[in-house]
Scaffold this active site. Structure first.
Site, PDB file in Angstrom:
ATOM      1  N   ASP A  95       0.863  -1.172   0.000  1.00 15.97           N
ATOM      2  CA  ASP A  95       0.000   0.000   0.000  1.00 15.97           C
ATOM      3  C   ASP A  95       0.905   1.229   0.000  1.00 15.97           C
ATOM      4  O   ASP A  95       1.960   1.244   0.628  1.00 15.97           O
ATOM      5  CB  ASP A  95      -0.889  -0.036   1.242  1.00 15.97           C
ATOM      6  CG  ASP A  95      -1.863   1.110   1.309  1.00 15.97           C
ATOM      7  OD1 ASP A  95      -1.900   1.921   0.364  1.00 15.97           O
ATOM      8  OD2 ASP A  95      -2.608   1.188   2.300  1.00 15.97           O
ATOM      9  N   GLY A  97       0.709   4.107   1.368  1.00 11.27           N
ATOM     10  CA  GLY A  97       0.808   4.920   2.575  1.00 11.27           C
ATOM     11  C   GLY A  97      -0.271   5.970   2.689  1.00 11.27           C
ATOM     12  O   GLY A  97      -0.370   6.664   3.705  1.00 11.27           O
ATOM     13  N   GLY A  98      -1.123   6.084   1.664  1.00 13.22           N
ATOM     14  CA  GLY A  98      -2.172   7.094   1.707  1.00 13.22           C
ATOM     15  C   GLY A  98      -3.113   6.941   2.886  1.00 13.22           C
ATOM     16  O   GLY A  98      -3.501   7.927   3.517  1.00 13.22           O
ATOM     17  N   ASP A 268      -8.079  -6.915   1.469  1.00 16.49           N
ATOM     18  CA  ASP A 268      -7.148  -6.987   2.601  1.00 16.49           C
ATOM     19  C   ASP A 268      -7.811  -6.347   3.796  1.00 16.49           C
ATOM     20  O   ASP A 268      -8.676  -5.472   3.645  1.00 16.49           O
ATOM     21  CB  ASP A 268      -5.841  -6.250   2.289  1.00 16.49           C
ATOM     22  CG  ASP A 268      -5.982  -4.740   2.498  1.00 16.49           C
ATOM     23  OD1 ASP A 268      -5.600  -4.252   3.569  1.00 16.49           O
ATOM     24  OD2 ASP A 268      -6.507  -4.058   1.593  1.00 16.49           O
ATOM     25  N   CYS A 306     -13.467 -26.842  10.891  1.00 19.22           N
ATOM     26  CA  CYS A 306     -12.210 -26.211  10.477  1.00 19.22           C
ATOM     27  C   CYS A 306     -11.050 -27.200  10.580  1.00 19.22           C
ATOM     28  O   CYS A 306     -10.940 -27.937  11.561  1.00 19.22           O
ATOM     29  CB  CYS A 306     -11.925 -24.986  11.337  1.00 19.22           C
ATOM     30  SG  CYS A 306     -10.376 -24.142  10.954  1.00 19.22           S
ATOM     31  N   CYS A 308      -7.718 -26.182  10.465  1.00 17.53           N
ATOM     32  CA  CYS A 308      -6.475 -25.471  10.732  1.00 17.53           C
ATOM     33  C   CYS A 308      -5.702 -26.133  11.865  1.00 17.53           C
ATOM     34  O   CYS A 308      -6.236 -26.948  12.623  1.00 17.53           O
ATOM     35  CB  CYS A 308      -6.748 -24.004  11.068  1.00 17.53           C
ATOM     36  SG  CYS A 308      -7.346 -23.692  12.752  1.00 17.53           S
ATOM     37  N   CYS A 311      -7.392 -25.722  15.326  1.00 19.79           N
ATOM     38  CA  CYS A 311      -8.583 -26.545  15.562  1.00 19.79           C
ATOM     39  C   CYS A 311      -8.257 -28.043  15.597  1.00 19.79           C
ATOM     40  O   CYS A 311      -8.953 -28.812  16.259  1.00 19.79           O
ATOM     41  CB  CYS A 311      -9.640 -26.251  14.497  1.00 19.79           C
ATOM     42  SG  CYS A 311     -10.430 -24.634  14.709  1.00 19.79           S
ATOM     43  N   HIS A 337      -5.927 -19.515  13.264  1.00 11.96           N
ATOM     44  CA  HIS A 337      -7.312 -19.909  12.989  1.00 11.96           C
ATOM     45  C   HIS A 337      -8.036 -18.859  12.150  1.00 11.96           C
ATOM     46  O   HIS A 337      -8.681 -19.191  11.145  1.00 11.96           O
ATOM     47  CB  HIS A 337      -8.095 -20.143  14.280  1.00 11.96           C
ATOM     48  CG  HIS A 337      -9.559 -20.301  14.011  1.00 11.96           C
ATOM     49  ND1 HIS A 337     -10.103 -21.466  13.525  1.00 11.96           N
ATOM     50  CD2 HIS A 337     -10.591 -19.402  14.071  1.00 11.96           C
ATOM     51  CE1 HIS A 337     -11.400 -21.299  13.312  1.00 11.96           C
ATOM     52  NE2 HIS A 337     -11.714 -20.046  13.639  1.00 11.96           N
TER      53      HIS A 337
END
Length: 384
Positions: A95, A97-98, A268, A306, A308, A311, A337
């Site tokens: 990004d 920086g704005g 994002d 899930c 992951c 989990c 997670h």
């Protein structure tokens, strides 16, 4: 100006504007729609690169403002760029920086030439122009760079929005002119406040300049959720169909589903990691606040659907104990997670679009969710 697009549109839903595709970069191809974990300071908080790879993160985000201030883009350049510096070999978007300048506006003065500001760390005087923003991002070596923009607060008058949007467009033209032949992509950012007609004008002007992709900025800045969705519905599908469409800084799982519904490809947000550090976990049935006493003896995983690492191995009771004890491991396991949930949600949407059943997916997403717990408001951190 016509620009060859690094994005390939592979298919669309026959029922809505949802679509899937591929975005080619110097460090690999990204399947869209995609969520990008936020690694503001060359680190996704509480996550190792191996953690990120395991959860299926395809691309992450860094921030020009923070990396410009510390440790400095020239130091990162001396390491061969961000990828080598942080040991991440998949794509990175930076990004410009704005948004940070917007959020630290009491330290900044915006002029035609750029932004004069004081470092939030030591108060030193710094300056970032559109040309500087591109040069810094080229030094960082990110795969996708963002043009410097002026983020418009909410509420803002129409005159304020007109002036700020025009400045963003002039800066965008300067960013494009400053870009050198590094092979990095440069995306333009559409501003316009909450005025759809201003955003449509901005889209036309940015397309005339010609960018490798296009982003909607200045949403999720305090406006009502309904208004954000109205602006999104009016503008998302007006972005060039042959280029990647990026909705910046958004958002909740519901926001991601609605964004894809309207034709967005990239997202994002700090929410999954920030909320993880504050004890809020995302599940297929809604939000779960792990500090609640009802989980003290709960032997179930956070989400029984899930897969992951968290989990597969740990109970709600253990995660509650870690969080209540302020153990560092709590932040890592919670972050694993939440980011796994986000990446899996995006993968599910990609597959649903491929099979042309996105509306059924969207319906099931909402049907499956239990009545959400009350929204858990988390305090902003110094460096989100």
């Amino acid at each position: 100006m016509t620009v060859a697009s690094p994005f390939t549109l592979l298919g669309r839903s026959s029922e809505c504007k949802a679509r899937y595709g591929e975005l080619s970069t110097l460090h690999g191809t990204v399947s869209t729609p995609v969520f990008m974990p936020v690694g503001t300071q060359a680190s996704v908080k509480a996550m190792t690169p191996a953690n990120l790879e395991e959860i299926g993160a395809q691309i992450i985000l860094g921030n020009t403002y923070h990396l410009y201030i510390r440790p400095g883009h020239e130091l990162i350049r001396s390491f061969g760029g961000l990828h080598r510096f942080m040991h991440w070999q998949r794509p990175i978007l930076t990004d410009s920086g704005g948004f940070q300048i917007f959020s630290l506006q009491e330290l900044a003065k915006i002029t035609e030439e750029g932004v004069a500001f004081r470092s939030h760390l030591d108060g030193s005087r710094l300056f970032l122009s559109p040309e500087n923003a591109v040069q810094v991002q080229e030094a960082l070596g990110s795969d996708i760079m963002m043009a410097l923009d002026t983020c418009i607060p909410y509420p803002a008058s129409r005159d304020e929005a007109i002036a700020a949007t025009a400045l963003t467009t002039r800066w965008a033209r300067r960013c494009r002119a400053a870009q050198s032949g590094t092979g990095q992509h440069l995306f333009g950012i559409v501003q316009g406040g909450m005025f759809p007609d201003l955003r449509l004008e901005a889209i036309e002007q940015l397309v005339e300049i010609g960018f490798d992709g296009y982003a909607l900025g200045g949403l999720s800045v305090g406006e009502p959720k309904e208004l954000m969705h109205e602006v999104l519905a009016a503008t998302a599908d007006r972005l060039p169909a042959g280029h990647a469409r990026y909705l910046m800084g958004v958002g909740t799982p519901e926001d991601l589903v609605e964004g894809v519904y309207h034709g967005i490809d990239m997202f994002d947000c700090v929410m999954p990691t920030r909320n993880a550090r504050n004890g809020m976990l995302f599940t297929s049935q809604g939000r779960l606040v792990i500090k609640n006493a009802c989980f003290q003896q709960d032997q179930r995983p956070v989400d029984e659907t899930c897969g992951c690492y968290t989990c597969r191995h740990f109970s709600r009771a253990y995660l509650r104990h870690l969080f209540q004890s302020r153990e560092i491991l709590a932040y890592q396991l919670n972050s694993i997670h939440n980011l796994h949930y986000y990446c899996t949600l995006m993968a599910g949407m990609r597959e649903a679009i491929r099979q042309d059943r996105f509306l059924a997916f969207r319906h099931a997403f909402y049907q499956q969710r239990a009545e959400p717990l009350a929204e858990h408001q988390v305090e902003p951190e110094e460096n989100p």
